[in-house]
Scaffold this motif. Structure first.
Motif, PDB file in Angstrom:
ATOM      1  N   ARG A  83       0.833  -1.205   0.000  1.00  0.00           N
ATOM      2  CA  ARG A  83       0.000   0.000   0.000  1.00  0.00           C
ATOM      3  C   ARG A  83       0.866   1.254   0.000  1.00  0.00           C
ATOM      4  N   GLU A  84       1.918   1.265   0.820  1.00  0.00           N
ATOM      5  CA  GLU A  84       2.819   2.415   0.875  1.00  0.00           C
ATOM      6  C   GLU A  84       3.540   2.634  -0.449  1.00  0.00           C
ATOM      7  N   ALA A  85       4.016   1.556  -1.075  1.00  0.00           N
ATOM      8  CA  ALA A  85       4.697   1.683  -2.365  1.00  0.00           C
ATOM      9  C   ALA A  85       3.735   2.198  -3.432  1.00  0.00           C
ATOM     10  N   LEU A  86       2.518   1.692  -3.424  1.00  0.00           N
ATOM     11  CA  LEU A  86       1.518   2.116  -4.396  1.00  0.00           C
ATOM     12  C   LEU A  86       1.108   3.567  -4.168  1.00  0.00           C
ATOM     13  N   ALA A  87       0.869   3.934  -2.921  1.00  0.00           N
ATOM     14  CA  ALA A  87       0.488   5.315  -2.600  1.00  0.00           C
ATOM     15  C   ALA A  87       1.607   6.279  -2.974  1.00  0.00           C
ATOM     16  N   GLY A  88       2.847   5.895  -2.699  1.00  0.00           N
ATOM     17  CA  GLY A  88       3.985   6.744  -3.060  1.00  0.00           C
ATOM     18  C   GLY A  88       4.101   6.928  -4.561  1.00  0.00           C
ATOM     19  N   ALA A  89       3.903   5.858  -5.307  1.00  0.00           N
ATOM     20  CA  ALA A  89       3.978   5.946  -6.770  1.00  0.00           C
ATOM     21  C   ALA A  89       2.874   6.835  -7.314  1.00  0.00           C
ATOM     22  N   LEU A  90       1.681   6.706  -6.764  1.00  0.00           N
ATOM     23  CA  LEU A  90       0.567   7.537  -7.211  1.00  0.00           C
ATOM     24  C   LEU A  90       0.794   8.998  -6.850  1.00  0.00           C
ATOM     25  N   GLU A  91       1.345   9.221  -5.667  1.00  0.00           N
ATOM     26  CA  GLU A  91       1.635  10.596  -5.234  1.00  0.00           C
ATOM     27  C   GLU A  91       2.644  11.253  -6.172  1.00  0.00           C
ATOM     28  N   ARG A  92       3.695  10.506  -6.526  1.00  0.00           N
ATOM     29  CA  ARG A  92       4.705  11.046  -7.433  1.00  0.00           C
ATOM     30  C   ARG A  92       4.131  11.294  -8.827  1.00  0.00           C
ATOM     31  N   ALA A  93       3.134  10.503  -9.197  1.00  0.00           N
ATOM     32  CA  ALA A  93       2.498  10.700 -10.507  1.00  0.00           C
ATOM     33  C   ALA A  93       1.657  11.968 -10.520  1.00  0.00           C
ATOM     34  N   GLY A  94       1.234  12.425  -9.310  1.00  0.00           N
ATOM     35  CA  GLY A  94       0.440  13.648  -9.202  1.00  0.00           C
ATOM     36  C   GLY A  94      -0.848  13.552  -9.975  1.00  0.00           C
ATOM     37  N   ASP A  95      -1.243  14.656 -10.565  1.00  0.00           N
ATOM     38  CA  ASP A  95      -2.384  14.671 -11.476  1.00  0.00           C
ATOM     39  C   ASP A  95      -3.637  14.060 -10.840  1.00  0.00           C
ATOM     40  N   GLU A  96      -3.911  14.422  -9.570  1.00  0.00           N
ATOM     41  CA  GLU A  96      -5.119  13.938  -8.891  1.00  0.00           C
ATOM     42  C   GLU A  96      -5.155  12.415  -8.761  1.00  0.00           C
ATOM     43  N   ALA A  97      -3.998  11.794  -8.570  1.00  0.00           N
ATOM     44  CA  ALA A  97      -3.949  10.343  -8.413  1.00  0.00           C
ATOM     45  C   ALA A  97      -4.736   9.939  -7.174  1.00  0.00           C
ATOM     46  N   ALA A  98      -5.437   8.795  -7.274  1.00  0.00           N
ATOM     47  CA  ALA A  98      -6.272   8.325  -6.167  1.00  0.00           C
ATOM     48  C   ALA A  98      -6.050   6.840  -5.930  1.00  0.00           C
ATOM     49  N   LEU A  99      -6.272   6.423  -4.699  1.00  0.00           N
ATOM     50  CA  LEU A  99      -6.133   5.023  -4.304  1.00  0.00           C
ATOM     51  C   LEU A  99      -7.295   4.662  -3.398  1.00  0.00           C
ATOM     52  N   GLU A 100      -7.927   3.530  -3.681  1.00  0.00           N
ATOM     53  CA  GLU A 100      -9.073   3.087  -2.881  1.00  0.00           C
ATOM     54  C   GLU A 100      -9.059   1.565  -2.795  1.00  0.00           C
ATOM     55  N   LEU A 101      -9.376   1.043  -1.622  1.00  0.00           N
ATOM     56  CA  LEU A 101      -9.513  -0.400  -1.437  1.00  0.00           C
ATOM     57  C   LEU A 101     -10.890  -0.667  -0.865  1.00  0.00           C
TER      58      LEU A 101
END
Length: 146
Positions: A83-101
């Motif tokens: 989850r941390e690796a995925l959230a970090g990757a999405l954060e770095r991608a920016g552009d309103e990146a979102a994560l939901e489980l």
């Protein structure tokens, strides 16, 4: 815990293992594929041998393996680590990146939104759902998950 096959796919796609105490790992292709090991103070730990990172073992009674290079083992990241690796990757991608489980019939759905696109990954466990989403990002050009 994710299956070794998914962990191997993540490793081959470029997921880096920054070892920490209590990480899980497997040793493939040595007749030990069905065993899971843990980095701990007493049995296995990380060290450097000739400048290369290795997993070293304190005198195990089962078999004589003094050390093995981290490149030869497969890290089995936990749900939290994925989850941390995925959230970090999405954060770095920016552009309103979102994560939901979410819990869904038959397991879990990890949904990611990136660049205006929403993708869903359904798996039996939350760890596997996170792992599949992370694998997707790792295999896309221009996405950094390290």
């Amino acid at each position: 815990m994710i299956p070794v096959a998914l962990a191997l796919e993540l490793k081959q796609a470029g997921l880096l293992w920054r070892t920490t105490m209590h990480d899980f790992f497997a040793i493939p292709d040595r007749g030990l594929d069905d065993r899971v090991y843990v980095l701990a103070d007493m049995m296995a730990y990380t060290d450097l041998v000739q400048g290369w990172p290795v997993v070293a073992f304190h005198g195990t009674a089962e078999w004589a393996l003094d050390y093995i290079f981290t490149t030869e083992v497969i890290w089995l990241p936990t749900e939290e680590q994925l989850r941390e690796a995925l959230a970090g990757a999405l954060e770095r991608a920016g552009d309103e990146a979102a994560l939901e489980l979410r819990r869904v019939a038959g397991g879990y759905r990890c949904a990611i939104g990136i660049g205006g696109e929403r993708l869903a990954f359904d798996e039996a466990t939350a760890s596997e759902a996170y792992g599949r989403a992370l694998l997707h990002l790792l295999t896309q050009p221009g996405h950094d998950v390290t």
